[in-house]
Write a protein that holds these residues in place. Structure first.
Motif, mmCIF file in Angstrom:
data_model
loop_
_atom_site.group_PDB
_atom_site.id
_atom_site.type_symbol
_atom_site.label_atom_id
_atom_site.label_comp_id
_atom_site.label_asym_id
_atom_site.label_seq_id
_atom_site.Cartn_x
_atom_site.Cartn_y
_atom_site.Cartn_z
ATOM 1 N N UNK B 198 -0.582 2.448 -6.537
ATOM 2 C CA UNK B 198 -1.055 1.313 -6.896
ATOM 3 C C UNK B 198 -2.459 1.664 -7.636
ATOM 4 N N UNK B 199 -3.135 2.268 -7.182
ATOM 5 C CA UNK B 199 -4.678 2.423 -7.876
ATOM 6 C C UNK B 199 -4.577 3.044 -9.214
ATOM 7 N N UNK B 224 6.567 -7.888 -6.562
ATOM 8 C CA UNK B 224 7.484 -7.022 -7.009
ATOM 9 C C UNK B 224 7.044 -5.636 -7.504
ATOM 10 N N UNK B 225 5.821 -5.609 -8.195
ATOM 11 C CA UNK B 225 5.305 -4.629 -8.711
ATOM 12 C C UNK B 225 4.833 -3.784 -7.751
ATOM 13 N N UNK B 226 4.131 -4.326 -6.678
ATOM 14 C CA UNK B 226 3.460 -3.464 -5.652
ATOM 15 C C UNK B 226 4.412 -2.979 -4.583
ATOM 16 N N UNK B 227 5.586 -3.700 -4.504
ATOM 17 C CA UNK B 227 6.888 -3.145 -3.809
ATOM 18 C C UNK B 227 7.209 -1.718 -4.379
ATOM 19 N N UNK B 228 7.332 -2.107 -5.904
ATOM 20 C CA UNK B 228 7.996 -0.761 -6.529
ATOM 21 C C UNK B 228 7.054 0.313 -6.258
ATOM 22 N N UNK B 229 5.763 0.058 -6.534
ATOM 23 C CA UNK B 229 4.667 1.133 -6.397
ATOM 24 C C UNK B 229 4.573 1.662 -5.064
ATOM 25 N N UNK B 230 4.423 0.740 -3.960
ATOM 26 C CA UNK B 230 3.762 1.361 -2.879
ATOM 27 C C UNK B 230 5.092 1.287 -1.902
ATOM 28 N N UNK B 231 6.126 0.340 -2.110
ATOM 29 C CA UNK B 231 7.163 0.430 -1.086
ATOM 30 C C UNK B 231 7.017 -0.715 -0.192
ATOM 31 N N UNK B 232 8.191 -1.210 0.319
ATOM 32 C CA UNK B 232 7.928 -2.423 1.116
ATOM 33 C C UNK B 232 7.454 -2.301 2.436
#
Lengths: 79, 679
Positions: B198-199, B224-232
């Motif tokens: 994310x960073x 959605x962006x954060x879920x894609x990058x960091x995972x749910x």
């Protein structure tokens, strides 16, 4: 602030216009309109806007006297 | 080294005067295109401020920076992605409280902010005085008063833009969401910053605080962006869930509402400090009119007066053209009868069936058009919305809430689309009540029946008698709504507020167009359903061969006599039964049926004369009341079935309205007899 609006509307014994509500809560009418949009989206209350009818079968149509002669709806159908 | 090129974005609410400021800043140096991949207009321009070349982008007007509309996404993506050197926030001074809500969100994006306080002249005219230096201090940003339409403040605005690009530091501001919320935001920020992916991918564009606040706001794109990058299952979402639970236990509200509420609270605080409104507030013409027309005392009497006036005009003005059409139709029927050499049955079909049936209804065309003119005027001026508002008061008085008022006005046009439109009512119970009482409102299809009977029995008071029928429909709709609410659909409606449009002068073109669009539907109906109905009535009145046309021995007479005992207590005979049965197809056919069954054909005067043999004024009024209330027309019943999803509700609508019609007609009849009226 939002809670005050919902409470005022809920406790009001009669119908309420946005203008009247704005006066009671001392909020600028246009600002109140924005807050009402939010509360409506959250399903906390609903706002009836007869002037916004576009013939799409939204709230405004419900109170419309055009009936099946609605020019906006027929225009939309043609589109 | 000082910059020689800079990008400035203009952001603001719709109608804040953004485009005017854009024009003032750029002059003729503009380029209009589209935002990539969408059809939203993109306006770019340029200007020179000293040695500085400034590219200016006019962003779409928006009230907030959530991800609910395309415009909002464009604005925030541009500011976050392109990182303009300065964002000029155009704030409409006359609606400052609403406009500053966007300002709070622009500030959260962390870009240098300059505020153009536009339309200060309008605000002053409305008694709104803004302490500009104090406002600037509270917002930690330069505030420049402007009057876009008069190009005032443009030079000062340019100078501040140049200063900001040149490195002038402004404190800026961010909304303080309160200790508990701020603590949770900080924890979430830490989780976001701690995630390497994310960073790397997002923190170049967005501040972690902005991302945290957006997650609190349930922003689907950011989530959605954060879920894609960091995972749910990442720490970010665990943290978010904990915050959600924790804050819900404290505030009893969802995170988004806490955020939004705090922003409005912040804006209200700023306005309280920096804005002063004169005690004598600006009162618009609309407010002045509404003080009378929607007042508790005068609202209903005015509504009743306008309704009465509408029917008075309909009958007073309509009688002249009605006579012309009557003469025309009768003349045409005589001409066909005299000149057509064809078998007797065909002649009867054309003269009695087609011309008689359709002509009897067409005679009322002028009145239909006049009532539509009146309705158009009432609607175009904005009064019809007030009528709904006034009637809502009556509903509240009966213990009903909110949208149940809607049937009070929607049935005046046609019940079919009104039933269809109820699908947008969120409450299923409100919706069912609305559907069921809707047919009690007198639609325009009943008007020819009233016109025929009032001209025959109440010629001097046609408007008043018709008004009484409309009023009866309204009152019974209210009563039935109350009954249904109590016994069939108990519960409370959701609270609701009404936004009344300002009053306007109706335009001649608008009124004529609306009248024609509605009236032409009546004409189309005359050429289709009424024509078909008239032919069927003719068949039933003509056969079996050898009996007198429309007599008690005809098929129609046979059917009518079979059901006659049911309507005898109301003072009706078998002809009324047949007329009402055909009225189920379309209410106008009641008129055609009487034309056929009385042998009077298409002539209104002849039908009136015959009706006086069948009805008395008392039974005529009972018959009109029955026509108003009894079963909805076929199209409406079909629509009720479609919208409720069950035949049982369609059947219920038919059954209860029939029973109600019978009961009311019976009561009127009996009370009339008690008062010595002739039955």
């Amino acid at each position: 602030m939002l809670e005050r609006i919902v409470e005022e509307v809920k406790n009001n014994p009669g119908p309420l216009t946005v203008g009247e509500l704005a006066r009671r809560l001392d909020i600028e009418e246009s600002a109140l309109s924005g807050m009402l949009d939010y509360l409506e989206r959250k399903g906390r209350l609903s706002v009836f806007r007869p002037d916004e009818c576009d013939g799409s079968g939204d709230m405004a149509c419900v109170a419309c006297v055009y009936g099946s002669g609605c020019p906006r709806a027929s225009k939309k159908e043609k589109e | 080294m000082a910059k020689d090129r800079a990008t400035v974005a203009l952001a603001g609410n719709p109608n804040a005067g953004k485009t005017t400021i854009f024009n003032n800043l750029t002059g003729a140096r503009q380029h209009i295109g589209n935002w990539p991949g969408v059809t939203v207009e993109k306006k770019e321009g340029s200007t020179r401020i000293g040695d500085l070349d400034v590219g200016i982008v006019d962003l779409p007007g928006t009230y907030s920076l959530t991800a609910y509309s395309l415009e909002e996404v464009i604005v925030r993506d541009f500011i976050a992605g392109e990182r303009p050197d300065v964002v000029v926030n155009i704030v409409d001074a006359s609606n400052i409280e609403r406009n500053l809500y966007l300002t709070t969100q622009l500030a959260e994006l962390g870009v240098p902010l300059v505020i153009a306080l536009n339309m200060v002249d309008v605000a002053r005219g409305r008694g709104i005085h803004i302490d500009v230096p104090l406002l600037g201090e509270l917002l930690g940003s330069p505030v420049i008063p402007t009057v876009g339409l008069r190009n005032r403040g443009t030079m000062e605005l340019k100078q501040v833009i140049a200063d900001a690009v040149g490195g002038a530091k402004y404190r800026g501001f961010h909304v303080n969401y309160g200790r508990e919320v701020e603590e949770e935001i900080t924890r979430l920020e830490e989780a976001i910053s701690a995630d390497d992916t994310v960073s790397r991918e997002l923190l170049g564009k967005y501040f972690p605080r902005w991302l945290a606040v957006k997650l609190f706001e349930e922003d689907e794109r950011v989530a959605a962006d954060l879920e894609r990058l960091a995972g749910p299952d990442s720490e970010i979402f665990h943290r978010l869930e904990e915050s959600r639970r924790h804050l819900l236990s404290i505030y009893g509200e969802d995170l988004e509402t806490i955020i939004v509420d705090n922003r409005y609270g912040f804006v209200a605080g700023v306005v309280r400090e920096a804005v002063e409104r004169e005690r004598e507030e600006y009162v618009s013409t609309t407010d002045r009119i509404d003080n009378v027309l929607t007042s508790r005392i005068w609202g209903f009497p005015f509504f009743a007066l306008f309704m009465w006036l509408m029917f008075f005009l309909t009958f007073f003005l309509g009688k002249f053209p009605m006579e012309w059409i009557d003469r025309l139709v009768t003349g045409f029927a005589n001409m066909v009868q005299t000149n057509l050499t064809s078998p007797a049955w065909l002649q009867s079909l054309l003269v009695d069936g087609v011309i008689g049936g359709v002509g009897a209804v067409l005679v009322f065309l002028p009145q239909i058009f006049i009532i539509f003119i009146c309705i158009s005027i009432l609607e175009d001026t904005g009064y019809m919305s007030r009528a709904a508002f006034i009637m809502d008061r009556v509903m509240h008085w009966l213990g009903l809430h909110g949208k149940s008022f809607i049937p009070m006005v929607m049935g005046f046009g046609c019940n079919v689309p009104a039933v269809m439109a109820t699908r947008t009512l969120e409450s299923e119970k409100d919706r069912m009540i609305t559907i069921l009482v809707n047919p009690l409102m007198s639609c325009t299809a009943r008007l020819p029946v009233y016109a025929l009977f009032t001209s025959a029995f109440f010629a001097a008071n046609q408007g008043t008698v018709t008004f009484s029928l409309y009023l009866m429909g309204i009152i019974l709709a209210v009563v039935m709504a109350k009954v249904f609410r109590k016994f069939l659909f108990p519960g409370e409606s959701e609270p609701f507020v009404m936004e009344l449009p300002p009053y306007r002068w109706p335009t001649l073109k608008g009124t004529v167009v609306h009248m024609w669009e509605r009236g032409s539907l009546f004409l189309r109906k005359a050429g289709t359903i009424i024509l078909a109905g008239s032919i069927i009535i003719w068949l039933l009145s003509y056969f079996p061969r050898g009996v007198a046309y429309g007599s008690a021995q005809s098929l129609a007479g046979y059917i009518g006599r079979a059901f006659e005992p049911l309507v005898k207590p109301l003072g009706f005979d078998w002809r009324a039964v047949v007329a009402l049965m055909f009225g189920f197809v379309a209410k106008e056919i009641v008129v055609s049926t009487f034309g056929a069954l009385t042998g009077a054909g298409e002539s209104r005067a002849a039908i009136s004369g015959q009706l006086q043999q069948i009805f008395t004024p008392l039974t005529a009024y009972c018959f009109m009341a029955f026509t108003l209330l009894y079963t909805p027309c076929l199209a409406t019943v079909a629509m009720i079935r479609r919208e409720t999803g069950h035949w049982k509700w369609a059947a219920f609508a038919v059954a209860y309205s029939l029973a109600l019609a019978w009961l009311i007609a019976f009561l009127i009849y009996r009370v009339g007899l008690l008062f010595g009226l002739k039955g």
